[in-house]
Design a protein around this motif. Structure first.
Motif, PDB file in Angstrom:
ATOM      1  N   MET A  84       0.826  -1.207   0.000  1.00  0.00           N
ATOM      2  CA  MET A  84       0.000   0.000   0.000  1.00  0.00           C
ATOM      3  C   MET A  84       0.860   1.258   0.000  1.00  0.00           C
ATOM      4  O   MET A  84       0.515   2.268  -0.622  1.00  0.00           O
ATOM      5  CB  MET A  84      -0.909   0.006   1.237  1.00  0.00           C
ATOM      6  N   LEU A  85       1.985   1.197   0.696  1.00  0.00           N
ATOM      7  CA  LEU A  85       2.839   2.372   0.812  1.00  0.00           C
ATOM      8  C   LEU A  85       3.338   2.854  -0.543  1.00  0.00           C
ATOM      9  O   LEU A  85       3.436   4.064  -0.779  1.00  0.00           O
ATOM     10  CB  LEU A  85       4.032   2.051   1.720  1.00  0.00           C
ATOM     11  N   HIS A  86       3.616   1.926  -1.458  1.00  0.00           N
ATOM     12  CA  HIS A  86       4.204   2.336  -2.740  1.00  0.00           C
ATOM     13  C   HIS A  86       3.218   3.116  -3.604  1.00  0.00           C
ATOM     14  O   HIS A  86       3.620   3.776  -4.558  1.00  0.00           O
ATOM     15  CB  HIS A  86       4.763   1.116  -3.488  1.00  0.00           C
ATOM     16  N   GLY A  87       1.925   3.050  -3.248  1.00  0.00           N
ATOM     17  CA  GLY A  87       0.938   3.831  -3.993  1.00  0.00           C
ATOM     18  C   GLY A  87       0.334   4.963  -3.194  1.00  0.00           C
ATOM     19  O   GLY A  87      -0.635   5.585  -3.623  1.00  0.00           O
ATOM     20  N   ALA A  88       0.927   5.234  -2.013  1.00  0.00           N
ATOM     21  CA  ALA A  88       0.317   6.197  -1.097  1.00  0.00           C
ATOM     22  C   ALA A  88       0.805   7.626  -1.282  1.00  0.00           C
ATOM     23  O   ALA A  88       0.367   8.523  -0.565  1.00  0.00           O
ATOM     24  CB  ALA A  88       0.569   5.750   0.352  1.00  0.00           C
ATOM     25  N   ASN A  89       1.697   7.859  -2.221  1.00  0.00           N
ATOM     26  CA  ASN A  89       2.264   9.199  -2.400  1.00  0.00           C
ATOM     27  C   ASN A  89       1.929   9.794  -3.756  1.00  0.00           C
ATOM     28  O   ASN A  89       2.645  10.674  -4.250  1.00  0.00           O
ATOM     29  CB  ASN A  89       3.785   9.158  -2.224  1.00  0.00           C
ATOM     30  N   ASP A  90       0.848   9.317  -4.347  1.00  0.00           N
ATOM     31  CA  ASP A  90       0.509   9.752  -5.705  1.00  0.00           C
ATOM     32  C   ASP A  90       0.284  11.259  -5.806  1.00  0.00           C
ATOM     33  O   ASP A  90       0.726  11.903  -6.761  1.00  0.00           O
ATOM     34  CB  ASP A  90      -0.735   9.005  -6.204  1.00  0.00           C
ATOM     35  N   LEU A  91      -0.438  11.826  -4.829  1.00  0.00           N
ATOM     36  CA  LEU A  91      -0.723  13.266  -4.883  1.00  0.00           C
ATOM     37  C   LEU A  91       0.568  14.080  -4.787  1.00  0.00           C
ATOM     38  O   LEU A  91       0.707  15.110  -5.451  1.00  0.00           O
ATOM     39  CB  LEU A  91      -1.692  13.658  -3.763  1.00  0.00           C
ATOM     40  N   LYS A  92       1.495  13.616  -3.964  1.00  0.00           N
ATOM     41  CA  LYS A  92       2.784  14.296  -3.851  1.00  0.00           C
ATOM     42  C   LYS A  92       3.559  14.222  -5.159  1.00  0.00           C
ATOM     43  O   LYS A  92       4.199  15.189  -5.582  1.00  0.00           O
ATOM     44  CB  LYS A  92       3.600  13.647  -2.731  1.00  0.00           C
ATOM     45  N   LEU A  93       3.479  13.066  -5.830  1.00  0.00           N
ATOM     46  CA  LEU A  93       4.155  12.899  -7.114  1.00  0.00           C
ATOM     47  C   LEU A  93       3.559  13.827  -8.173  1.00  0.00           C
ATOM     48  O   LEU A  93       4.278  14.457  -8.945  1.00  0.00           O
ATOM     49  CB  LEU A  93       4.054  11.446  -7.577  1.00  0.00           C
ATOM     50  N   ILE A  94       2.218  13.919  -8.187  1.00  0.00           N
ATOM     51  CA  ILE A  94       1.548  14.821  -9.131  1.00  0.00           C
ATOM     52  C   ILE A  94       1.945  16.262  -8.846  1.00  0.00           C
ATOM     53  O   ILE A  94       2.234  17.045  -9.764  1.00  0.00           O
ATOM     54  CB  ILE A  94       0.018  14.655  -9.050  1.00  0.00           C
TER      55      ILE A  94
END
Length: 300
Positions: free
Chosen positions: A47-57
């Motif tokens: 789950m952690l590997h997909g939890a920073n999407d907004l930060k990446l955007i």
């Protein structure tokens, strides 16, 4: 494009050692313990590997446009998640197929994108064929349980031969697209090393239980390299300080996703097939927007 960090060879070595250590652990545990460990790893590192999407955007948009509309992006992200849930509710079989194709593409993209000189339609087809081959190789070796899970999720009856032929076809397509990429001089790889990795996956899928096999591949060969790539993209380096920043920025989304998944698993804890089917639907809902984000970043 998100580049693999400079220590990707060390990550491969870690994945190999971790894989065989995980297989060694399986000798001492029954399938129930393996399943619990698998759920724990998926709910944490997975789950952690997909939890920073907004930060990446945010990072990507601020680099390109100089601004970031948080609530607009958040609303779009949540809307995609809700639409996936609706899709699974009304058209579960079609939604499951789409989820498999998207997941296959995502696994292939993560593994290969840093090895490409340029991303083309052929490389995207190669991503998809490679990821689907790995998934259906896993499904074939555990077809007895996968058949039950798929039926619970979609009410469609499948057979072991279905998974064998899809694995065969995607494997042949993978080879074909690799030859095309090689002829176009878009991909330079160590073929022996990549074949060795596929042999490792085959041994894992054949030896370990369904969930433990998936967890080994998903965590060691996909999630951890993805996290390393994301940290490098966001902070320019992979060190203790940047890792702590990543964990801090992803904590809220991760805890919500992990808690929701854990609740579903607890409610259906007495029926693994039902639990897995709901778990897959939930994973699809949060995976598809994540794949869109990562693909857009790789395109940039």
């Amino acid at each position: 494009m998100i580049k693999s960090h400079k220590n990707f060879t060390q990550l491969n070595s870690l994945a190999i050692v971790g894989t065989f250590f995980s297989l060694w652990l399986a000798i001492f545990f029954n399938e129930g313990v393996e399943n619990n460990l698998a759920y724990f790893l998926i709910l944490t590192f997975g789950m952690l590997h997909g939890a920073n999407d907004l930060k990446l955007i945010q990072h990507a948009q601020e680099e390109v446009q100089g601004k970031f509309h948080f609530y607009k992006v958040l609303a779009a992200y949540v809307l995609v998640i809700l639409l996936v849930f609706v899709f699974f509710y009304f058209l579960p079989a079609l939604a499951f197929i789409v989820f498999l194709v998207v997941s296959g593409y995502h696994f292939g993209e993560q593994h290969w994108v840093s090895k490409l000189k340029v991303v083309s339609i052929w490389s995207k087809l190669f991503f998809c064929a490679y990821g689907l081959f790995v998934l259906f190789l896993l499904f074939y070796f555990h077809s007895d349980k996968v058949i039950q899970v798929v039926y619970k999720l979609t009410e469609v009856t499948t057979t072991s031969n279905d998974y064998y032929f899809v694995a065969l076809i995607t494997g042949l397509l993978m080879v074909l697209f690799y030859i095309i990429l090689k002829m176009r001089k878009e991909l330079e790889i160590n073929v022996v090393k990549e074949l060795f990795f596929l042999v490792i996956f085959t041994v894992v899928f054949h030896t370990a239980s369904l969930l433990w096999s998936f967890a080994i591949y998903f965590i060691l060969w996909h999630s951890l390299p993805s996290i390393a790539d994301q940290i490098t993209f966001l902070y320019g380096t992979l060190d203790k300080e940047s890792i702590l920043k990543y964990l801090k920025s992803s904590f809220l989304y991760w805890i919500v996703a992990a808690a929701s998944s854990a609740l579903l698993l607890y409610i259906f804890r007495d029926d693994m097939e039902v639990a897995l089917s709901f778990f897959i639907a939930f994973l699809a809902a949060i995976t598809i927007p994540h794949v869109i984000v990562i693909s857009r970043l790789n395109h940039h």
